[in-house]
Design a protein around this motif. Structure first.
Motif, mmCIF file in Angstrom:
data_model
loop_
_atom_site.group_PDB
_atom_site.id
_atom_site.type_symbol
_atom_site.label_atom_id
_atom_site.label_comp_id
_atom_site.label_asym_id
_atom_site.label_seq_id
_atom_site.Cartn_x
_atom_site.Cartn_y
_atom_site.Cartn_z
ATOM 1 N N VAL A 172 0.838 -1.215 0.000
ATOM 2 C CA VAL A 172 0.000 0.000 0.000
ATOM 3 C C VAL A 172 0.865 1.254 0.000
ATOM 4 C CG1 VAL A 172 -2.105 -0.864 1.061
ATOM 5 C CG2 VAL A 172 -0.251 -0.121 2.516
ATOM 6 N N LYS B 205 3.791 3.606 -1.256
ATOM 7 C CA LYS B 205 4.537 3.886 -2.468
ATOM 8 C C LYS B 205 6.058 3.805 -2.259
ATOM 9 C CE LYS B 205 3.597 6.893 -6.204
ATOM 10 N NZ LYS B 205 2.191 6.525 -6.164
ATOM 11 N N ILE C 208 7.211 0.298 -2.409
ATOM 12 C CA ILE C 208 7.305 -0.196 -3.785
ATOM 13 C C ILE C 208 8.599 0.278 -4.427
ATOM 14 C CG2 ILE C 208 6.273 -0.062 -6.090
ATOM 15 C CD1 ILE C 208 4.851 -1.956 -4.249
ATOM 16 N N ALA D 263 5.999 -4.560 -9.796
ATOM 17 C CA ALA D 263 5.672 -3.966 -8.504
ATOM 18 C C ALA D 263 4.478 -3.025 -8.632
ATOM 19 C CB ALA D 263 6.877 -3.208 -7.967
ATOM 20 N N ILE D 264 3.503 -3.204 -7.751
ATOM 21 C CA ILE D 264 2.250 -2.471 -7.867
ATOM 22 C C ILE D 264 1.836 -1.915 -6.512
ATOM 23 C CG2 ILE D 264 -0.208 -2.755 -8.428
ATOM 24 C CD1 ILE D 264 1.056 -5.446 -9.893
ATOM 25 N N GLN D 265 1.408 -0.656 -6.498
ATOM 26 C CA GLN D 265 0.899 -0.079 -5.257
ATOM 27 C C GLN D 265 -0.587 -0.383 -5.172
ATOM 28 O OE1 GLN D 265 1.041 4.188 -4.937
ATOM 29 N NE2 GLN D 265 0.491 4.177 -2.777
ATOM 30 N N CYS D 266 -0.983 -1.183 -4.202
ATOM 31 C CA CYS D 266 -2.400 -1.530 -4.083
ATOM 32 C C CYS D 266 -2.640 -2.159 -2.720
ATOM 33 C CB CYS D 266 -2.816 -2.513 -5.176
ATOM 34 S SG CYS D 266 -1.955 -4.094 -5.081
ATOM 35 N N ASP D 267 -3.903 -2.418 -2.424
ATOM 36 C CA ASP D 267 -4.285 -3.069 -1.187
ATOM 37 C C ASP D 267 -4.285 -4.585 -1.411
ATOM 38 O OD1 ASP D 267 -7.273 -3.860 0.423
ATOM 39 O OD2 ASP D 267 -5.454 -3.261 1.474
ATOM 40 N N ILE E 230 5.208 3.790 -10.885
ATOM 41 C CA ILE E 230 4.426 2.896 -10.039
ATOM 42 C C ILE E 230 2.928 3.148 -10.246
ATOM 43 C CG2 ILE E 230 3.924 2.224 -7.669
ATOM 44 C CD1 ILE E 230 6.715 3.384 -6.966
ATOM 45 N N PRO E 231 2.198 2.115 -10.661
ATOM 46 C CA PRO E 231 0.755 2.294 -10.805
ATOM 47 C C PRO E 231 0.101 2.247 -9.418
ATOM 48 C CG PRO E 231 1.363 0.056 -11.431
ATOM 49 C CD PRO E 231 2.628 0.751 -11.031
ATOM 50 N N ASN E 232 -0.765 3.203 -9.125
ATOM 51 C CA ASN E 232 -1.450 3.248 -7.840
ATOM 52 C C ASN E 232 -2.869 2.711 -8.011
ATOM 53 O OD1 ASN E 232 -2.785 3.836 -5.503
ATOM 54 N ND2 ASN E 232 -1.956 5.898 -5.286
ATOM 55 N N MET E 233 -3.082 1.482 -7.531
ATOM 56 C CA MET E 233 -4.377 0.838 -7.742
ATOM 57 C C MET E 233 -5.216 0.842 -6.463
ATOM 58 S SD MET E 233 -3.891 0.060 -10.863
ATOM 59 C CE MET E 233 -5.418 -0.809 -11.150
ATOM 60 N N ILE E 234 -4.856 1.677 -5.517
ATOM 61 C CA ILE E 234 -5.585 1.685 -4.246
ATOM 62 C C ILE E 234 -6.970 2.283 -4.443
ATOM 63 C CG2 ILE E 234 -5.616 2.590 -1.900
ATOM 64 C CD1 ILE E 234 -2.717 2.249 -1.745
#
Lengths: 171, 148
Positions: free
Chosen positions: A43, A45, A48, A67-71, B138-142
């Motif tokens: 989560v 950045k 990441i 690499a991906i920013q997500c929940d 960086i892709p932000n998929m939140i």
């Protein structure tokens, strides 16, 4: 080595500094695995960015670390359904007040709410849907506060997934 | 964000019917050449969604021209993946087209999947129009609270 050679997809949820996945990546490279794709999510950045840097500095980026920013693994659920051979998850497992859960700052790395289980419990159905059958394995860190026997029972009763203690340490 | 990463990303905003593939709207692209591992590329071909890759390649082409200079050419891709890759089982069958074509195809795939990096821009859901940003690659998929 056989197991390493057969791995096609690796996913780390909450990669933080990236050391776990990058370490596995270098082992895969040594085992001359030319098939594995590595995914890392977080989560945060900055986590990441550091994960990517760790990969690059250890020669893992050459192959593939996405690499991906997500929940959790939310945006990957469809494309990786039943395809993850190795899943790594070091969740925020510290029991904390509810209010500390759900940030994307550094607290996200430890704040686990009641019994330290809030984030982990959300991950369970995702993990169950992502693992490949029959040999997909998830490597997860818990502490006794998380009631691991309860987790094991839920995994088996609801998803048919066997939970086996692998290593036990005193923190 | 590589196009390989993009190939796996989906919008799971509540109520979205099919949030895949996401449309790429790049505002900054970088190219970093990396060594090719032919075997690795062949293996990756059995995992990717080829039509999503095709549309992604087309979506980044203009930005590649402006950011990477007129010397840089985004390799073109056939509308349909050569049979020996689309059917995972036939990978070891005897070669249908000649070796040069095959090697050229694999090199194109390598460049497009691995070496073109979208540093800034957006990913847009084809269903709902929801925009996800890409910053520093960086892709932000939140998702927001009300989208879950």
């Amino acid at each position: 080595a056989e197991r390493l050679a057969s791995i096609r997809n690796v996913l780390e949820i909450g990669s933080g500094t990236g050391v776990s996945t990058v370490f596995l990546g270098s082992m895969l490279r040594e085992a001359k695995n030319t098939d594995a794709t590595l995914f890392a999510t977080d989560v945060n950045k900055d986590a990441i960015r550091v994960t990517c840097k760790t990969a690059k500095e250890n020669g893992v980026d050459l192959d593939s670390l996405e690499a991906i920013q997500c929940d959790l693994a939310t945006p990957l659920l469809e494309r990786l359904r039943n395809k993850v051979d190795v899943l790594i998850f070091n969740p925020p497992y510290v029991p904390t007040p509810e209010s500390e859960v759900g940030s994307d700052g550094i607290e996200a790395s430890w704040a686990g709410g009641k019994d330290g289980r809030v984030v982990f419990d959300r991950a369970i159905p995702q993990i169950a849907s992502l693992l490949s059958w029959p040999n997909g394995a998830a490597y997860i860190i818990t502490v006794d506060d998380n009631k691991p026997e309860e987790i094991a029972k839920t995994m088996m009763d609801e998803y048919g997934i066997e939970v086996v203690p692998y290593v036990r340490r005193r923190a | 964000m590589r196009l390989l990463t993009h190939n796996y990303l989906q919008s799971n905003v509540k109520g979205t019917e099919k949030g895949y593939p996401l449309t790429i709207e790049p505002t900054k692209i970088e190219y970093e050449e990396s060594p090719i591992d032919m075997e690795f590329v062949e293996n990756i071909l059995t995992k990717i969604d080829y039509s999503a890759l095709l549309s992604a390649r087309n979506q980044i082409e203009d930005r590649c021209h402006s950011d990477l200079g007129s010397d840089f050419i985004v390799p073109s891709l056939p509308e349909v993946m050569p049979k020996r890759y689309s059917d995972g089982n036939s990978k070891d069958d005897k070669i249908e087209e000649d070796e040069t074509n095959q090697e050229a195809f694999l090199k194109s795939i390598h460049t497009i999947l691995f070496d073109i990096h979208v540093l800034e821009g957006h990913l847009v859901c084809p269903d709902t129009g929801r925009r996800f940003n890409i910053k520093m690659g960086i892709p932000n998929m939140i998702l927001h609270e009300d989208e879950i």
